[in-house]
Structures are given as C-alpha cells and as structure tokens.
Design a protein around this motif. Structure first.
Motif, PDB file in Angstrom:
ATOM      1  N   ALA A   6      35.536  31.769 -59.824  1.00  0.00           N
ATOM      2  CA  ALA A   6      34.886  31.312 -61.051  1.00  0.00           C
ATOM      3  C   ALA A   6      35.701  30.244 -61.775  1.00  0.00           C
ATOM      4  N   ASP A   7      37.022  30.363 -61.724  1.00  0.00           N
ATOM      5  CA  ASP A   7      37.878  29.389 -62.406  1.00  0.00           C
ATOM      6  C   ASP A   7      39.207  29.254 -61.673  1.00  0.00           C
ATOM      7  N   SER A   8      40.041  28.349 -62.159  1.00  0.00           N
ATOM      8  CA  SER A   8      41.316  28.084 -61.486  1.00  0.00           C
ATOM      9  C   SER A   8      42.263  29.274 -61.575  1.00  0.00           C
ATOM     10  N   GLN A   9      42.173  30.065 -62.631  1.00  0.00           N
ATOM     11  CA  GLN A   9      43.050  31.234 -62.752  1.00  0.00           C
ATOM     12  C   GLN A   9      42.799  32.226 -61.622  1.00  0.00           C
ATOM     13  N   GLU A  10      41.549  32.371 -61.239  1.00  0.00           N
ATOM     14  CA  GLU A  10      41.216  33.260 -60.127  1.00  0.00           C
ATOM     15  C   GLU A  10      41.774  32.720 -58.813  1.00  0.00           C
ATOM     16  N   ILE A  11      41.737  31.404 -58.656  1.00  0.00           N
ATOM     17  CA  ILE A  11      42.309  30.785 -57.455  1.00  0.00           C
ATOM     18  C   ILE A  11      43.804  31.036 -57.394  1.00  0.00           C
ATOM     19  N   TYR A  12      44.495  30.856 -58.532  1.00  0.00           N
ATOM     20  CA  TYR A  12      45.939  31.090 -58.555  1.00  0.00           C
ATOM     21  C   TYR A  12      46.274  32.553 -58.289  1.00  0.00           C
ATOM     22  N   ALA A  13      45.417  33.463 -58.746  1.00  0.00           N
ATOM     23  CA  ALA A  13      45.631  34.887 -58.471  1.00  0.00           C
ATOM     24  C   ALA A  13      45.481  35.174 -56.977  1.00  0.00           C
ATOM     25  N   GLU A  64      38.545  34.417 -44.702  1.00  0.00           N
ATOM     26  CA  GLU A  64      37.999  35.226 -45.797  1.00  0.00           C
ATOM     27  C   GLU A  64      38.635  34.840 -47.130  1.00  0.00           C
ATOM     28  N   LYS A  65      39.950  34.672 -47.142  1.00  0.00           N
ATOM     29  CA  LYS A  65      40.649  34.313 -48.383  1.00  0.00           C
ATOM     30  C   LYS A  65      40.234  32.916 -48.845  1.00  0.00           C
ATOM     31  N   LEU A  66      40.072  31.995 -47.915  1.00  0.00           N
ATOM     32  CA  LEU A  66      39.627  30.649 -48.284  1.00  0.00           C
ATOM     33  C   LEU A  66      38.207  30.679 -48.851  1.00  0.00           C
ATOM     34  N   TYR A  67      37.345  31.502 -48.273  1.00  0.00           N
ATOM     35  CA  TYR A  67      35.995  31.647 -48.790  1.00  0.00           C
ATOM     36  C   TYR A  67      36.019  32.216 -50.202  1.00  0.00           C
ATOM     37  N   GLN A  68      36.874  33.203 -50.445  1.00  0.00           N
ATOM     38  CA  GLN A  68      37.006  33.770 -51.787  1.00  0.00           C
ATOM     39  C   GLN A  68      37.452  32.700 -52.779  1.00  0.00           C
ATOM     40  N   MET A  69      38.326  31.808 -52.343  1.00  0.00           N
ATOM     41  CA  MET A  69      38.801  30.746 -53.231  1.00  0.00           C
ATOM     42  C   MET A  69      37.678  29.773 -53.575  1.00  0.00           C
ATOM     43  N   THR A  70      36.814  29.478 -52.602  1.00  0.00           N
ATOM     44  CA  THR A  70      35.704  28.560 -52.894  1.00  0.00           C
ATOM     45  C   THR A  70      34.696  29.189 -53.838  1.00  0.00           C
ATOM     46  N   GLU A  71      34.619  30.509 -53.840  1.00  0.00           N
ATOM     47  CA  GLU A  71      33.678  31.207 -54.706  1.00  0.00           C
ATOM     48  C   GLU A  71      34.297  31.608 -56.047  1.00  0.00           C
TER      49      GLU A  71
END
Length: 125
Positions: free
Chosen positions: A35-42, A26-33
């Motif tokens: 919007a930007d790199s800041q969201e990935i880092y969060a 689930e977390k990996l799916y959220q990372m693929t979706e």
C-alpha cells in the motif's frame, strides 16, 4: 601457479548459500502489492535488507540510492573475500566503470561536478 578446479569450491558453496537470502517471487509480488513505501521497507527488513536513512533514522527519509549501493558493495565484497584471487572477478565491476566515465565526460562538457552520479563499486579508483 595454475588454477586448480578445487580452488573455488568453498567460494562457490558460500555464494550458493547466500542465494537462499535472495528475495523470491512471492516476496517481490508482495512488494508490488504494498500500500505504501513503509510496507515495502518492512518487507525488505524481513528479508534482511538494512535500509539506510538520510539523517536520523526516526526523523530522516529512507535513502534508496545509498541502500542499493550498500547492497551492491556488499555483494562485491562477498565475492572478493571468498575467492583466492579477486582479480579474476574484476570484470564484474566494468559496467560501473563505464557508467562513471560516461558521467564524468558529460559533467565535464556541461561544466558541472559529477558528485552523486558516480558509483563507488567500479574497478577504477
């Protein structure tokens, strides 16, 4: 002294407990979706991954290579401090030795320095 089957019980339990902190589907799916790199880092921060930065954390850019290397180094350190004889697990570092040797040979042929191309988590010093 021969190995006993109980020698690695605590190490196995400790590493199993660490599996709970791995990123799930689930977390990996959220990372693929994201919007930007800041969201990935969060999302990574929520999972307990400490992002390393180039320069000042407020002004600098995230250093992905340093962050991944830090995670890899931490995983090897966890294994080595958990087991009675870490030399039995040295083979896990061999792929990084192979990469380092290949990079060193290529750089030698080209007349350049390998510098940042080398992994510090190999078994060779």
């Amino acid at each position: 002294m021969p190995l006993q089957d109980t020698d690695y019980l605590s190490a196995s339990a400790r590493i199993r407990a660490c599996e709970n902190s791995l990123l799930g589907r689930e977390k990996l799916y959220q990372m693929t979706e994201a919007a930007d790199s800041q969201e990935i880092y969060a999302l990574l921060a929520e999972a307990g991954v400490r992002t390393l930065f180039r320069g000042d954390e407020k002004e600098g850019r995230p250093d992905e290579e340093a962050t991944l290397s830090s995670l890899l180094y931490s995983a090897f350190a966890l294994i080595e401090e958990s087991v009675p004889d870490p030399t039995f697990f040295r083979f896990l570092r061999y792929p990084y030795d192979c990469h380092n040797l290949k990079a060193a040979m290529k750089c030698h042929i080209r007349g350049t320095e390998p510098g940042d191309m080398l992994f510090s988590c190999g078994s060779l010093a």
